[in-house]
Design an enzyme around this catalytic site. Sequence first.
Site, short mmCIF file in Angstrom:
data_model
loop_
_atom_site.label_atom_id
_atom_site.label_comp_id
_atom_site.label_asym_id
_atom_site.label_seq_id
_atom_site.Cartn_x
_atom_site.Cartn_y
_atom_site.Cartn_z
N ARG A 69 -44.37 -15.62 39.42
CA ARG A 69 -42.75 -15.49 39.71
C ARG A 69 -41.72 -15.72 41.07
O ARG A 69 -42.22 -15.06 41.73
CB ARG A 69 -42.61 -14.52 39.91
CG ARG A 69 -41.09 -13.72 38.47
CD ARG A 69 -40.69 -12.75 37.90
NE ARG A 69 -39.21 -12.33 37.42
CZ ARG A 69 -38.03 -12.41 38.27
NH1 ARG A 69 -38.66 -11.73 39.81
NH2 ARG A 69 -37.71 -11.37 37.41
N LYS B 122 -40.32 -10.01 48.59
CA LYS B 122 -39.66 -8.79 49.18
C LYS B 122 -40.07 -8.14 50.33
O LYS B 122 -40.16 -8.46 51.04
CB LYS B 122 -40.63 -8.13 47.43
CG LYS B 122 -39.95 -8.18 46.19
CD LYS B 122 -41.57 -8.04 45.54
CE LYS B 122 -40.95 -8.15 43.51
NZ LYS B 122 -41.68 -7.29 42.65
#
Length: 272
Positions: A249, A215
Amino acid sequence: MDISTNYQTKIMGVINANEDSFFKESRFEGAFAISRIEQMINDGANIIDIGGVSSRPGSVSVSSDEELFRVKPIIDSIYEQRLYDKTEFSLDSYDPFVLKYALDRGFKIVNDITGLSNDEVCKIASYYNAKVVIMHMQNNPNNMQKKPEYNDVVLDIDNFFKERIKKAKSFGLEEIILDVGIGFGKTLTHNLKLLKNLDYFKHFGCELLIGASRKSMIDMISPSSIEERLPGTLAIHLASIENGASIIRCHDVKEHNQAIKVQEAIKRAEIL
């Protein structure tokens, strides 16, 4: 539920069936998706999360029919090949119609970025006795990163979880996973504070999921392209496990499996 429960660490591998996912290496279709799923299982994935709609900042939702069109071939192949006997499958969706299709074909987890805002999602998850991931997101993917603000990001999300857990249990949902939603309506400062104080949320007695794979917060700390962010991803996820997360995740299952095994070996080592 015993709030002192220590859950086994699990890796949730990501498979995207949409063309606009922010990380192109996670995008797969048809037979290629099944091949990738089998590889993830071999690499140590405990859960595979399938998604048909991008939730990156600025993304827009699609119709139920379009979402199902994207994920249906993968769901059907998983069902036909009984891959659900090898690992758990999760659907990254908040659409009742699409979720019902997946849960009817061996999927066990509802991964809802809207945090069970839709009663119909609760009803369907309850009917199939599914696990649910309650994620926090401020606003929606289209506008969530436009100057997000909180009184106190930890306490505000704690209150959100209290409300949504109560709602989930009112529908008979008991297997609840919490996700603070790294990057979903949060600044870098918010993200770091949540990661640093992740163990605060352990008082709910639920498993905690963290998904910070590649991210943009990594780029904000150390300028890097999406393809260059695996080291930063591993740093965040290993720290998250230390702070109470039990489900990670990620896009890179094999690398996470190795890193987690090494981390666990160090923790088991004898102290002089």
